[in-house]
Design a protein around this motif. Structure first.
Motif, PDB file in Angstrom:
ATOM      1  N   TYR A 240       0.811  -1.207   0.000  1.00 57.44           N
ATOM      2  CA  TYR A 240       0.000   0.000   0.000  1.00 57.44           C
ATOM      3  C   TYR A 240       0.848   1.262   0.000  1.00 57.44           C
ATOM      4  O   TYR A 240       0.617   2.178  -0.786  1.00 57.44           O
ATOM      5  N   LEU A 267      -5.122  13.775   2.108  1.00 58.36           N
ATOM      6  CA  LEU A 267      -6.273  12.953   2.473  1.00 58.36           C
ATOM      7  C   LEU A 267      -5.870  11.702   3.236  1.00 58.36           C
ATOM      8  O   LEU A 267      -6.645  10.775   3.343  1.00 58.36           O
ATOM      9  N   ASN A 268      -4.665  11.677   3.740  1.00 59.83           N
ATOM     10  CA  ASN A 268      -4.254  10.562   4.597  1.00 59.83           C
ATOM     11  C   ASN A 268      -4.155   9.245   3.874  1.00 59.83           C
ATOM     12  O   ASN A 268      -4.262   8.202   4.482  1.00 59.83           O
ATOM     13  N   PHE A 269      -4.034   9.283   2.525  1.00 57.79           N
ATOM     14  CA  PHE A 269      -3.796   8.014   1.865  1.00 57.79           C
ATOM     15  C   PHE A 269      -2.419   7.518   2.233  1.00 57.79           C
ATOM     16  O   PHE A 269      -2.139   6.341   2.193  1.00 57.79           O
ATOM     17  N   LEU A 270      -1.557   8.479   2.569  1.00 55.31           N
ATOM     18  CA  LEU A 270      -0.188   8.107   2.863  1.00 55.31           C
ATOM     19  C   LEU A 270       0.049   8.054   4.353  1.00 55.31           C
ATOM     20  O   LEU A 270      -0.414   8.896   5.102  1.00 55.31           O
TER      21      LEU A 270
ATOM     22  N   VAL B 226     -13.132  11.213   0.205  1.00 61.85           N
ATOM     23  CA  VAL B 226     -12.731  10.598   1.473  1.00 61.85           C
ATOM     24  C   VAL B 226     -11.220  10.482   1.504  1.00 61.85           C
ATOM     25  O   VAL B 226     -10.554  10.607   0.489  1.00 61.85           O
ATOM     26  N   ASN B 227     -10.711  10.200   2.667  1.00 59.96           N
ATOM     27  CA  ASN B 227      -9.286   9.909   2.759  1.00 59.96           C
ATOM     28  C   ASN B 227      -9.103   8.409   2.934  1.00 59.96           C
ATOM     29  O   ASN B 227     -10.052   7.646   2.913  1.00 59.96           O
ATOM     30  N   ALA B 228      -7.847   8.018   3.110  1.00 61.22           N
ATOM     31  CA  ALA B 228      -7.542   6.588   3.082  1.00 61.22           C
ATOM     32  C   ALA B 228      -8.223   5.824   4.205  1.00 61.22           C
ATOM     33  O   ALA B 228      -8.510   4.653   4.077  1.00 61.22           O
ATOM     34  N   VAL B 229      -8.487   6.470   5.344  1.00 62.81           N
ATOM     35  CA  VAL B 229      -9.142   5.740   6.424  1.00 62.81           C
ATOM     36  C   VAL B 229     -10.644   5.893   6.348  1.00 62.81           C
ATOM     37  O   VAL B 229     -11.354   5.428   7.216  1.00 62.81           O
TER      38      VAL B 229
END
Lengths: 381, 647
Positions: A240, A267-270, B226-229
């Motif tokens: 991921y 967006l906090n994907f990372l 949305v974000n990953a969470v």
């Protein structure tokens, strides 16, 4: 040359040292750190807290440390090299026994005032110790097997302790940084060929031992290697990080989405967007231009250090400068390789940009050493 | 240590050379990094930009509004109620325990609710809203809203939840909804994605479950960033879904309420069917339960009370219960014999109180016997020996065929849970299922609705309706879906001679209206509403010879679960049948005393469409009837609103 041979008269003294500071290097360091502040401000969603403000404070303290180290004559540091190395070995042992477990690895030692990461410190003290060692060594004996073995022992002792923590990334960095000093000191290239061959053998052994009772690495380390080799095998699991980081980077394009406009990193994907993966934020928001600019700044720092080392006839100073510069190079090269999918995910921060106090302090002190070598280099009239 | 000058200079030169090599290597590697960066960010930028877009945008379903359910006059049976609840977001609340304690000071919270909320909070991500208290009054919600500054992370919300305004009356018909379980999902091959919505409710039993596809509607969707969470950043756009279809049942809520109330103290079932089109006007099983409790999440003690009740409130006895029909089956035997021509209505049989077949003695319910009986008397007085005789003449297979034409031994397709097929045995059935040959004793038992024969109250109502109308009417429960009338099934004439059917109806008329009829006490005296019925008392035990010798079969002396089932079927008015009624009172004793009075009250309520007039009762029973009817715990109904028929 021993410090007794320094032509003390040709070395600046007192406040005059200020004029001999490598100001270009200082400016470059500030520029890189400034990019770091910008990025930390951006990943916090346009806020100084929680990352940018503490980072600025630390950098200012770091600058102070750098100048303090720089104004102390380099021969003092050479004489301290052995002691510093000894202390960092003790700290590594201390981590072994009293360290706190964070993120599944023992890396920190709590000294009450600061939480210290001894492995960070060791990267620099190892370079200092090796430089001092080869400065002391008779130049004709540099490639003598016995003395090479001693140097090898100096490298492998801390590396083994770090590996036990377990921190594969830092152990590799220690070995590479030490090898660079050996190489620069003029150890015969055949040694490197042999070690290279043995290294390949070790890698083979690491893979062969997988699943057996004498397995050399932890399971998560094997998984990281697996996902490095094939990130798509587990896009929502261990692969991921790499996949998401490449998406963030790639979506930045030529000129990026613009400051504070990054979606992927924001967006906090990372994970660890403010530490190990901060480069992706830069690359997404400022695109190829931003990424290549940071790389250029880093390379300019390296070039100034190399130039300084070339100009310095003092062996300790030259070896230490090139050793520290190369360690610095290894940091950012490894970090960038990692986020661009060229290396497995190892916990290596982007130097001066990633959020983190311990690494920043050690790095600024190390640049202080380089400045000290630069200021106090023997000058011919 | 001092080294020779020459060595030192040589060494320094070497260091410089190697430093240059290192610097060059680093520059080369930086070049590789730059090329890689170019590759990712310039050459493959479009591809990654697309992937980034997919990363960012998530499609969320909007749960559709569930369809409403009405009775045949437009009274609401199932609706969606606005429901105030308070939710807690962990990351905003900080200390969860403290937040819960603060809420408990404002809103009444049971320790159960607190425990449930605590578990759910621990399980979910910190930003997911978790319901702490549900179904609050407006006052409670207002309290929370006013105290909002002191309650970080706590917000009142409004949602829709299912409400059954008729409560217990329609629990077995409509059923209830509940959250989707893993078991529900495992039954579906391609589950509707809407089922994955947390807290989404689907029909669990009854019409709610069987008509799920109509009631559920189509989910809308919204695209959100949305974000990953999974944290929602903002909504981009939305497409509204389609609300579920409204259903109108054939059932009359007033009649249903009356039936439930009339049977409240019994373990009983009753069905009222329109003989003309098969519409089920009432289909009640007692005792019942409150489906609203299930929607809210029934408590363990409440549920245990339901499952441990010997009267089985959870069972829908009207369609799930299979009982030996007893003497209510005698019309089938008689019709089969008349159709087969093995007996004429005038033929008489001598009843000495028993008959002997194959060395075994089969008793009549009347120990002294009925003497000489013909068809009409045999039905009127329910003489067993007469039917033993004609059953032997016609044979079980023809009886079974007749029964099937009348709707017994067949599953009627109703949108209700676990509709039973009952059992109409014949020789082939016994060979296949029991591995034994049919013996004559089986025929004798079957002829009076004992032995293997099993029927549900619904099947008995269908049978009666078919006898009354002469048509193969089929039961219908759903009158319309979204205003679209569902077709009336069946209606073809039965393959029986009309004069034979008339003879049977005449016999049933005698049961209720002749002085010696078993149902005479429960007759209707209004000239235009005369009833024709048949009593039934079915044994749930064998009467041993010893018991018979001692003469102990007074039901009152037996434990409840060993007493006989009481049955009664009837249709009315006799001249122009409109309704058919079947009543089964489990372990109620005699059909004439336990079931027939209930059936009469229900029939009158259905015929008049309001509380039965006392004039319909025999004059000596009026006072008693008045007391009984006035004591019924009836619900005040909302007035019928025909305008909502097509809601």
């Amino acid at each position: 040359m021993s410090y007794l041979e320094y032509q003390v008269k040709t070395v600046p003294s007192g406040l005059r040292k200020v004029f001999y500071v490598n100001w270009a290097l200082v400016a470059l360091l500030c520029a890189v750190a400034g990019i770091g502040f910008l990025m930390l401000y951006s990943v916090a969603g346009g806020a100084m807290e929680p990352w940018a403000a503490p980072q600025i404070k630390r950098f200012l303290v770091g600058l102070g440390v750098m100048f303090a180290v720089a104004f102390i004559p380099v021969w003092f540091w050479r004489n301290m090299a052995g002691l510093a190395f000894g202390i960092s070995l003790l700290l590594l042992l201390g981590v072994e026994f009293f360290g706190e477990v964070g993120m599944g690895a023992q890396r920190w030692i709590d000294l009450g005032v600061i939480r210290l990461q001894p492995s960070e410190l060791t990267k620099i003290t190892l370079v200092m110790a090796l430089a001092a060692y080869f400065d002391w060594l008779d130049p004709r004996r540099v490639s003598h097997p016995l003395y090479v073995l001693v140097a090898l022992g100096l490298i492998l002792l801390p590396a083994a302790l770090v590996l036990r923590q377990p921190d594969l990334g830092t152990a590799l960095l220690l070995v590479l940084g030490g090898a660079v000093v050996l190489f620069a000191a003029g150890v015969h290239w055949l040694y490197f060929a042999v070690v290279g061959a043995m290294g390949s053998g070790l890698v083979a052994a690491v893979f062969a031992s997988r699943g057996s009772p004498w397995q050399l690495l932890k399971d998560y380390q094997y998984r990281r290697i697996d996902t490095f080799l094939d990130p798509s095998s587990d896009p929502l699991g261990a692969g991921y990080h790499i996949t998401q980081s490449k998406i963030a980077l790639g979506s930045g394009g030529w000129s990026g989405r613009g400051f504070m406009q990054g979606t992927q990193s924001r967006l906090n994907f990372l994970p660890e967007k403010h530490t190990d993966f901060i480069f992706t934020t830069l690359a997404e928001e400022f695109g190829f231009i931003g990424g290549i600019s940071l790389l250029a700044l880093y390379m300019l720092i390296i070039l100034f250090c190399v130039a300084s080392a070339l100009k310095n006839p003092d062996r300790f100073a030259a070896l230490m400068t090139i050793g520290i510069a190369t360690t610095f190079f290894l940091f950012f090269a490894l970090n960038m390789s990692m986020v661009m999918g060229l290396a497995p995910v190892v916990g290596v921060p982007l130097p001066l940009v990633s959020y983190g106090g311990s690494a920043m302090m050690v790095l600024m002190a190390a640049f202080g050493l380089i400045q000290s070598a630069h200021i106090h280099r023997p000058r011919s009239r | 240590m001092k080294h020779p000058q020459r060595d030192t200079e040589q060494s320094t030169r070497k260091i410089s050379r190697r430093t240059l090599v290192l610097g060059g290597a680093q520059l080369a590697f930086a070049g590789i990094l730059a090329l890689r960066m170019r590759h990712l960010q310039v050459e493959q930028a479009d591809q990654y930009r697309l992937m980034a877009e997919e990363n960012r945008i998530n499609i969320r379903l909007i749960p559709p509004t569930r369809g409403l359910i009405f009775d045949n006059q437009g009274r609401s049976l199932a609706e969606n109620e606005q429901n105030y609840r308070i939710v807690l977001v962990r990351e905003d609340a900080g200390n969860v325990e403290e937040a819960l304690a603060r809420v408990a000071r404002i809103v009444p919270l049971t320790s159960d609710e607190v425990e449930r909320a605590r578990k759910e909070i621990a399980r979910r991500s910190p930003f997911v809203p978790v319901t702490v208290a549900d179904r609050l009054t407006w006052a409670d919600v207002a309290h929370v809203a006013v105290n909002a500054p002191a309650l970080p992370g706590i917000t009142p919300e409004v949602g829709l939840s299912r409400l059954y305004p008729m409560g217990e009356d329609f629990a077995h018909v409509i059923g209830y909804v509940g959250p989707v379980s893993d078991y529900d999902l495992s039954k579906l091959e391609t589950p509707d994605p809407v089922l994955q919505i947390p807290r989404f409710q689907i029909g669990k039993t009854g019409v709610e479950a069987k008509m799920e596809d109509d009631l559920r509607g189509k989910a809308g969707n919204k695209r959100i960033e949305v974000n990953a969470v999974g944290r929602v950043i903002r909504e981009i756009d939305r497409t509204e879904g389609k609300a579920g279809a409204s259903l109108q049942l054939t059932v009359d809520a007033g009649l249903q309420n009356f039936m439930q109330a009339r049977m409240a103290k019994e373990s009983a079932a009753a069905v009222v069917m329109d003989t003309r089109n098969g519409d089920l006007l009432g289909i009640a099983s007692a005792p019942s339960y409150d489906p609203n409790k299930f929607v809210r999440g029934i408590s363990v003690p409440d549920y245990r009370a339901l499952t441990e009740n010997p009267y089985r409130p959870l069972a829908n006895k009207t369609v799930q219960g299979a009982y030996p029909p007893g003497s209510t089956f005698k019309m089938v035997t008689a019709l089969a014999a008349l159709e087969a021509g093995v007996v004429s209505p005038e033929d008489t049989v001598w009843c000495p109180g028993y008959t002997e077949v194959g060395g075994r003695r089969f008793h009549c319910w009347r120990r002294g016997g009925h003497g000489s009986v013909a068809l009409n008397q045999s039905l009127e007085q329910s003489c067993d020996v007469y039917f033993y005789e004609i059953a032997q003449r016609v044979g079980i297979d023809r009886i079974a065929e007749t029964a099937r034409h009348l709707g017994l031994g067949a599953r009627h397709d109703l949108p209700m849970s676990a509709v039973t097929e009952g059992l109409m045995p014949d020789t082939a059935w016994k060979r296949e299922n029991r591995g034994a040959e049919w013996v004559i004793g089986d025929t004798l038992n079957a002829s009076i609705g004992q032995g293997f024969v099993l029927t549900s109250p619904l099947q008995l109502a269908v049978m009666t309706a078919r006898l009354a109308s002469g048509q193969a009417v089929l039961p219908r429960l759903i009158k319309s879906v979204n205003g679209l009338e569902t077709p009336v099934g069946g209606g073809a004439p039965l393959p029986f001679a009309p004069h034979n059917l008339a003879r049977i109806r005449k016999g049933m008329y005698s049961v209720s209206n002749h002085r010696r009829g078993t149902g005479y006490r429960s007759r209707i005296v209004s000239e235009d509403m005369l009833m024709a019925g048949k009593t039934g008392t079915s044994q749930v035990r064998n009467i041993t010879a010893a018991e018979r010798a001692r003469g102990v079969f007074r039901n009152e002396d037996l434990p409840w679960h060993r007493r006989d089932h009481a049955l009664f079927v009837c249709f009315a008015p006799y001249d122009a049948p409109r309704i058919a009624v079947s009543v089964v009172v489990e372990h109620g004793g005699g059909g004439s005393t336990a079931a027939a009075p209930i059936a009469r009250d229900i029939a009158l309520r259905a015929l008049y469409g309001e509380m039965p007039p006392l004039a319909a009762y025999p004059s000596n029973q009026r006072w008693e009837a008045e007391q009984r009817l006035n004591a019924l715990p009836l619900r005040t109904l909302q007035p019928p609103s025909p305008g909502r028929n097509r809601a």
